[in-house]
Write an enzyme that holds these catalytic residues in place. Structure first.
Site, mmCIF file in Angstrom:
data_model
loop_
_atom_site.group_PDB
_atom_site.id
_atom_site.type_symbol
_atom_site.label_atom_id
_atom_site.label_comp_id
_atom_site.label_asym_id
_atom_site.label_seq_id
_atom_site.Cartn_x
_atom_site.Cartn_y
_atom_site.Cartn_z
ATOM 1 N N ASP A 67 0.162 7.770 -1.248
ATOM 2 C CA ASP A 67 0.964 8.175 -0.096
ATOM 3 C C ASP A 67 0.333 7.726 1.223
ATOM 4 O O ASP A 67 -0.821 7.260 1.266
ATOM 5 C CB ASP A 67 1.166 9.698 -0.102
ATOM 6 C CG ASP A 67 -0.131 10.472 -0.338
ATOM 7 O OD1 ASP A 67 -1.216 9.859 -0.315
ATOM 8 O OD2 ASP A 67 -0.061 11.685 -0.551
ATOM 9 N N ASP A 136 0.131 24.080 -2.074
ATOM 10 C CA ASP A 136 1.480 24.443 -2.526
ATOM 11 C C ASP A 136 1.859 23.713 -3.821
ATOM 12 O O ASP A 136 3.018 23.713 -4.220
ATOM 13 C CB ASP A 136 2.516 24.154 -1.426
ATOM 14 C CG ASP A 136 2.597 22.676 -1.044
ATOM 15 O OD1 ASP A 136 1.902 21.839 -1.685
ATOM 16 O OD2 ASP A 136 3.352 22.341 -0.116
ATOM 17 N N HIS A 138 1.540 20.441 -4.413
ATOM 18 C CA HIS A 138 2.007 19.052 -4.325
ATOM 19 C C HIS A 138 1.001 18.081 -4.917
ATOM 20 O O HIS A 138 -0.209 18.309 -4.890
ATOM 21 C CB HIS A 138 2.416 18.655 -2.895
ATOM 22 C CG HIS A 138 1.323 18.542 -1.893
ATOM 23 N ND1 HIS A 138 1.307 19.232 -0.698
ATOM 24 C CD2 HIS A 138 0.205 17.774 -1.875
ATOM 25 C CE1 HIS A 138 0.244 18.895 -0.011
ATOM 26 N NE2 HIS A 138 -0.449 18.015 -0.696
ATOM 27 N N GLU A 143 6.323 17.641 -2.062
ATOM 28 C CA GLU A 143 6.372 19.043 -1.675
ATOM 29 C C GLU A 143 7.265 19.835 -2.629
ATOM 30 O O GLU A 143 8.091 19.255 -3.351
ATOM 31 C CB GLU A 143 6.908 19.142 -0.243
ATOM 32 C CG GLU A 143 6.036 18.458 0.798
ATOM 33 C CD GLU A 143 4.712 19.178 1.036
ATOM 34 O OE1 GLU A 143 4.212 19.879 0.141
ATOM 35 O OE2 GLU A 143 4.163 19.013 2.149
HETATM 36 C C1 GLP Z 1 -3.018 15.754 0.921
HETATM 37 C C2 GLP Z 1 -2.757 14.563 0.009
HETATM 38 C C3 GLP Z 1 -2.829 14.950 -1.455
HETATM 39 C C4 GLP Z 1 -4.075 15.785 -1.704
HETATM 40 C C5 GLP Z 1 -3.988 17.049 -0.890
HETATM 41 C C6 GLP Z 1 -5.134 18.024 -1.149
HETATM 42 O O1 GLP Z 1 -1.878 16.476 1.221
HETATM 43 N N1 GLP Z 1 -1.500 13.954 0.262
HETATM 44 O O2 GLP Z 1 -2.832 13.772 -2.253
HETATM 45 O O3 GLP Z 1 -4.191 16.072 -3.067
HETATM 46 O O4 GLP Z 1 -3.996 16.668 0.479
HETATM 47 O O5 GLP Z 1 -6.217 17.722 -0.340
HETATM 48 P P1 GLP Z 1 -7.684 18.286 -0.574
HETATM 49 O O6 GLP Z 1 -8.217 17.543 -1.738
HETATM 50 O O7 GLP Z 1 -8.407 17.938 0.699
HETATM 51 O O8 GLP Z 1 -7.564 19.729 -0.811
#
Ligand code: GLP
Length: 262
Positions: A67, A136, A138, A143
């Site tokens: 993404d 959440d 994702h 989402e």
């Molecule tokens: C972002 C990314 C996700 C990732 C998420 C969790 O929203 N788009 O791919 O998994 O953050 O991030 P973290 O690993 O910092 O908790």
């Protein structure tokens, strides 16, 4: 699905890196799907370490990121292209022209998303997709409410995600409201998937994703239908799971028979 649990984040990161290494070594022109966020950082630093010690090469590896924030250029410090360059690509022997991150500045979204999907197909599909998980549920930026068959597309970020990710920006208002993300359907087509999660903050959503029903309200729950998915969890992230004893038993059995059991 395999669930590997270790006391610390460092331990799961090293185990995940060993898995990635073993898969890359087994196949020419390996296609690796990558994620951003803090969860895969330990994996990336372990891979850098292996590369710098000449234990692993990325010369024949092609990568696709999940993404990108919509509206951010690749040289913006909070863009995911920038994140990948700084946290992985700049430190390994990969050919940068073979590292694909969605273009957050594209003017023609629909064509771009189709093109990105086509690039994945033309490369033979993703051999191994690395994932983190949002609070959440994702994966990528899918989402709650994302169709489980969704493909690469523009998505509006949930208020919770904007809140969570605001820690990387000067303030909440600077967090982009939209992103381009591979869909849940795109992710499920990867031949193998690993998901890394650590910390108490992820415990509830991890339990729902692994042991709750499959639902479009928790995109990660869709991984339950994948044939070859491994979760790497530290004890905090695993702390709300009900079947920890079983996961440990399976891992022990894998040691005995010398084979991964999904
Ligand atoms: C972002 C990314 C996700 C990732 C998420 C969790 O929203 N788009 O791919 O998994 O953050 O991030 P973290 O690993 O910092 O908790």
């Amino acid at each position: 699905m395999r669930v590997i649990i270790r006391k610390t984040y460092e331990e799961i990161s090293l185990l995940a890196a060993e898995l990635v290494k073993s898969r890359i070594e087994k196949k020419d022109n390996f296609v690796l799907g990558l994620a951003t966020g803090s969860s895969p950082l330990g994996l990336y630093s372990a891979l850098i370490n292996m590369n710098q010690k000449n234990l692993l090469s990325f010369k024949n590896v092609k990568t696709f990121n999940l993404d990108e924030y919509y509206g951010l250029r690749g040289d913006h410090p909070q863009s995911y292209r920038y994140f990948m360059d700084v946290n992985l690509f700049n430190h390994i022997d990969i050919d940068k022209s073979r590292t694909m991150v969605p273009d957050g500045t594209t003017k023609n979204l629909e064509d771009f998303c189709l093109w990105y999907e086509q690039q994945i197909k033309n490369s033979g599909g993703i051999d191994l997709q690395v994932l983190g998980i949002g609070s959440d549920g994702h994966i990528g930026f899918n989402e709650p409410g994302s169709p489980l068959s969704s493909r690469t597309r523009l998505i509006a970020l949930d208020a919770q995600t904007i809140e969570d990710n605001s820690r990387f920006f000067k303030d909440k208002n600077q967090v982009p409201r939209f992103a381009i993300t591979m869909g849940v359907g795109t992710i499920l087509e990867a031949k193998e998937i690993i998901l890394i999660a650590s910390g108490k903050k992820k415990a509830q959503i991890i339990a729902k994703a692994i042991e709750g029903p499959i639902t479009g309200l928790i995109s990660a729950s869709a991984l339950q239908i994948h044939k070859r998915c491994t979760y790497f969890l530290d004890e905090d992230a695993a702390s709300e799971l009900n079947r920890i004893d079983y996961y440990r038993f399976v891992e022990e059995a894998e040691g005995t028979i010398g084979k991964e059991i999904f």
